[in-house]
Design an enzyme around this catalytic site. Structure first.
Site, PDB file in Angstrom:
ATOM      1  N   TYR A  65     -10.678  -0.426  10.875  1.00  0.00           N
ATOM      2  CA  TYR A  65     -11.872   0.057  10.163  1.00  0.00           C
ATOM      3  C   TYR A  65     -12.228  -0.770   8.928  1.00  0.00           C
ATOM      4  O   TYR A  65     -13.229  -0.483   8.269  1.00  0.00           O
ATOM      5  CB  TYR A  65     -11.726   1.528   9.770  1.00  0.00           C
ATOM      6  CG  TYR A  65     -10.484   1.897   8.990  1.00  0.00           C
ATOM      7  CD1 TYR A  65     -10.365   1.617   7.639  1.00  0.00           C
ATOM      8  CD2 TYR A  65      -9.440   2.572   9.610  1.00  0.00           C
ATOM      9  CE1 TYR A  65      -9.239   1.962   6.931  1.00  0.00           C
ATOM     10  CE2 TYR A  65      -8.310   2.939   8.914  1.00  0.00           C
ATOM     11  CZ  TYR A  65      -8.209   2.636   7.580  1.00  0.00           C
ATOM     12  OH  TYR A  65      -7.074   2.984   6.881  1.00  0.00           O
ATOM     13  N   LYS A  66     -11.463  -1.802   8.612  1.00  0.00           N
ATOM     14  CA  LYS A  66     -11.805  -2.652   7.473  1.00  0.00           C
ATOM     15  C   LYS A  66     -12.603  -3.853   7.961  1.00  0.00           C
ATOM     16  O   LYS A  66     -13.774  -3.733   8.310  1.00  0.00           O
ATOM     17  CB  LYS A  66     -10.533  -3.053   6.724  1.00  0.00           C
ATOM     18  CG  LYS A  66      -9.755  -1.884   6.130  1.00  0.00           C
ATOM     19  CD  LYS A  66      -8.534  -2.361   5.372  1.00  0.00           C
ATOM     20  CE  LYS A  66      -7.603  -1.227   4.974  1.00  0.00           C
ATOM     21  NZ  LYS A  66      -8.210  -0.301   4.000  1.00  0.00           N
ATOM     22  N   ASP A  99       2.148  -5.752   7.945  1.00  0.00           N
ATOM     23  CA  ASP A  99       0.961  -4.896   7.884  1.00  0.00           C
ATOM     24  C   ASP A  99      -0.250  -5.820   7.711  1.00  0.00           C
ATOM     25  O   ASP A  99      -0.372  -6.505   6.700  1.00  0.00           O
ATOM     26  CB  ASP A  99       1.076  -3.914   6.722  1.00  0.00           C
ATOM     27  CG  ASP A  99      -0.096  -2.937   6.638  1.00  0.00           C
ATOM     28  OD1 ASP A  99      -1.210  -3.299   7.059  1.00  0.00           O
ATOM     29  OD2 ASP A  99       0.094  -1.816   6.128  1.00  0.00           O
ATOM     30  N   PHE A 111       0.854  -1.172   0.000  1.00  0.00           N
ATOM     31  CA  PHE A 111       0.000   0.000   0.000  1.00  0.00           C
ATOM     32  C   PHE A 111       0.898   1.232   0.000  1.00  0.00           C
ATOM     33  O   PHE A 111       1.831   1.326   0.808  1.00  0.00           O
ATOM     34  CB  PHE A 111      -0.924   0.001   1.218  1.00  0.00           C
ATOM     35  CG  PHE A 111      -1.982   1.060   1.150  1.00  0.00           C
ATOM     36  CD1 PHE A 111      -3.028   0.935   0.246  1.00  0.00           C
ATOM     37  CD2 PHE A 111      -1.927   2.173   1.956  1.00  0.00           C
ATOM     38  CE1 PHE A 111      -4.011   1.909   0.159  1.00  0.00           C
ATOM     39  CE2 PHE A 111      -2.899   3.153   1.886  1.00  0.00           C
ATOM     40  CZ  PHE A 111      -3.943   3.025   0.977  1.00  0.00           C
ATOM     41  N   ARG A 131     -12.275  -4.325  -7.262  1.00  0.00           N
ATOM     42  CA  ARG A 131     -12.074  -5.118  -6.042  1.00  0.00           C
ATOM     43  C   ARG A 131     -13.418  -5.438  -5.386  1.00  0.00           C
ATOM     44  O   ARG A 131     -14.287  -4.573  -5.268  1.00  0.00           O
ATOM     45  CB  ARG A 131     -11.228  -4.352  -5.023  1.00  0.00           C
ATOM     46  CG  ARG A 131      -9.814  -4.074  -5.414  1.00  0.00           C
ATOM     47  CD  ARG A 131      -8.988  -3.657  -4.201  1.00  0.00           C
ATOM     48  NE  ARG A 131      -9.654  -2.658  -3.363  1.00  0.00           N
ATOM     49  CZ  ARG A 131      -9.172  -2.205  -2.208  1.00  0.00           C
ATOM     50  NH1 ARG A 131      -8.036  -2.689  -1.736  1.00  0.00           N
ATOM     51  NH2 ARG A 131      -9.812  -1.283  -1.510  1.00  0.00           N
TER      52      ARG A 131
END
Length: 437
Positions: free
Chosen positions: A247-248, A222, A147, A396
């Site tokens: 938050y995912k 990560d 990322f 995605r």
């Protein structure tokens, strides 16, 4: 949303086709042991939400919890709530819940700050440890498809250290192969995202960590795209440090705090580059000199965002009641179905599945490419089926087993077929991009 009950096929282990119908998917949903968790989330009527790998949906009770913190704990308790409502202890309390999800062990994790800030802290500390033991090591490795924020933070840190440090990017195939060409005695630290955010490729944490340690380097993982999506064993894998967000897949809310995990053997070697008062051994002594706390509090910096942490706790509590092996089993079944349907139903279009088909190398998403990927996703979202788009050409679809079922996967691919067959994406409106894609 209803669609015609069309038939697709899937190959069984013997290679013969198995019919797939929408009715089959509905039956699988009816028999799903995780179906009961669907009511824990609040989603708009008629929406199929396949973007939980970017932002999880609102948890049941989150608005009420936020109101309780604002009206009662803050409004009535005022500053006393640091003690009476347990605000002071929230980072460690939530950290214990995260540790249970990622296999971290007691006293190993705190919830605090953002993923990027935690990466800066962890990487800085890891490089300092290595400089004490192996001062000649000045190279940081990370994935080319990591990322971007992770890459930027590492580049910025290397520039600030200004002591010959450099960041080198490696391809996913190099990581999977165990760094046969890039690991050398120059490498100090390797920072890896457990799942490629764009393609959904999963890396084996245990074997990869062993390869890195064999080369004399430390590793930071990560976990933004795996925490809450599949079983993780940080302690058992021998990992050094890990970071991630809530938050995912953990459904903590937009911008909810991140977490940092550090192996027990390294905790008191950690040199805090952002040495704020929350990580002081005795913060309320108000001493002029910094003295770090022992253990996991050493990884805190400043005053925490209590409102967001309080809401994030609800998502963590849901996961505390879930068997992660069941989540993984259903996740793979959902993505198998998605891939089989794409192969069968979209074969006449320039669509390619870029997510690995092997279970051992697949996270909890399916990514496909199309030359007009942005416009296709825009047309899909217009129908109430929400995924997202990433350059170049990648659509995605996050598959979160707690609120996504097999019928939604069927309906999503059916909608894609209709959009592609009839070029419904080919309008000016579907090609206009906002600030967030």
């Amino acid at each position: 949303m209803t669609t015609p009950d069309r038939t697709a096929t899937s190959a069984n282990p013997a290679g013969s086709p198995i019919p797939i119908t929408r009715a089959d998917c509905q039956q699988r949903d009816a028999n799903d042991p995780l179906r009961k968790f669907r009511g824990e989330f609040l989603l708009p009527e008629g929406t199929i939400y396949l973007d939980g790998n970017s932002l999880g949906p609102r948890t049941n009770g989150s608005a009420e919890r936020a109101q309780e913190v604002v009206a009662d704990e803050w409004g009535t308790g005022l500053i006393g709530s640091w003690n009476s409502a347990g605000w002071w202890d929230l980072p460690a309390k939530l950290g214990e819940k995260v540790a249970g999800i990622v296999g971290g062990g007691a006293g190993s994790t705190v919830v605090t700050d953002t993923t990027s800030i935690n990466l800066f802290k962890a990487a800085s500390a890891a490089l300092k440890m290595q400089a004490e033991d192996s001062p000649h090591r000045r190279v940081i490795l990370t994935q080319r498809e990591n990322f971007p924020s992770d890459i930027y933070m590492l580049q910025g840190l290397a520039e600030q250290l200004d002591d010959g440090y450099e960041v080198r990017l490696v391809d996913d195939e190099e990581v999977t192969a165990g760094f046969p060409t890039t690991m050398s005695d120059e490498v100090s630290l390797v920072v890896l995202t457990h799942v490629n955010y764009r393609t959904g490729r999963l890396f084996d944490m245990g074997t990869t960590t062993s390869a890195i340690h064999s080369g004399g380097a430390l590793v930071i993982w990560d976990l933004c795209h795996t925490a809450g999506a599949l079983p993780i064993d940080l302690a058992g894998s021998g990992a050094d440090m890990a970071i991630g967000c809530t938050y995912k897949f953990l459904n903590g809310g937009p911008g909810s705090p991140a977490f940092i995990w550090v192996a027990e053997a390294l905790q008191n070697r950690f040199s805090q580059p952002l040495s704020g008062w929350w990580s002081h051994a005795q913060p309320f002594e108000m001493a002029p000199d910094y003295r770090p706390a022992d253990g996991i509090r050493r990884y805190l910096t400043g005053t925490q965002g209590i409102l967001s942490m309080s809401v994030a706790e609800l998502g963590l509590d849901i996961h505390s009641r879930v068997d992660m092996e069941q989540i993984r089993e259903k996740s793979l079944a959902l993505s198998d179905l998605f891939i089989d349907l794409v192969d069968e139903r979209l074969a006449d279009h320039p669509v390619e599945v870029v997510t690995p088909r092997e279970h051992a190398h697949r996270g909890s998403q399916v990514s496909i490419t199309h030359p007009e990927g942005f416009a296709v996703m825009s047309a899909l979202i217009e129908r109430g089926i929400i995924g997202d788009y990433r350059e170049p050409e990648v659509l995605r679809f996050g598959l979160t087993p707690l609120y996504i079922g097999f019928t939604e996967v069927w309906d999503t691919v059916e909608a894609l077929r209709d959009i592609l067959d009839n070029r419904l994406w080919d309008t000016p409106a579907h090609k206009v991009r906002g600030a967030v894609t």
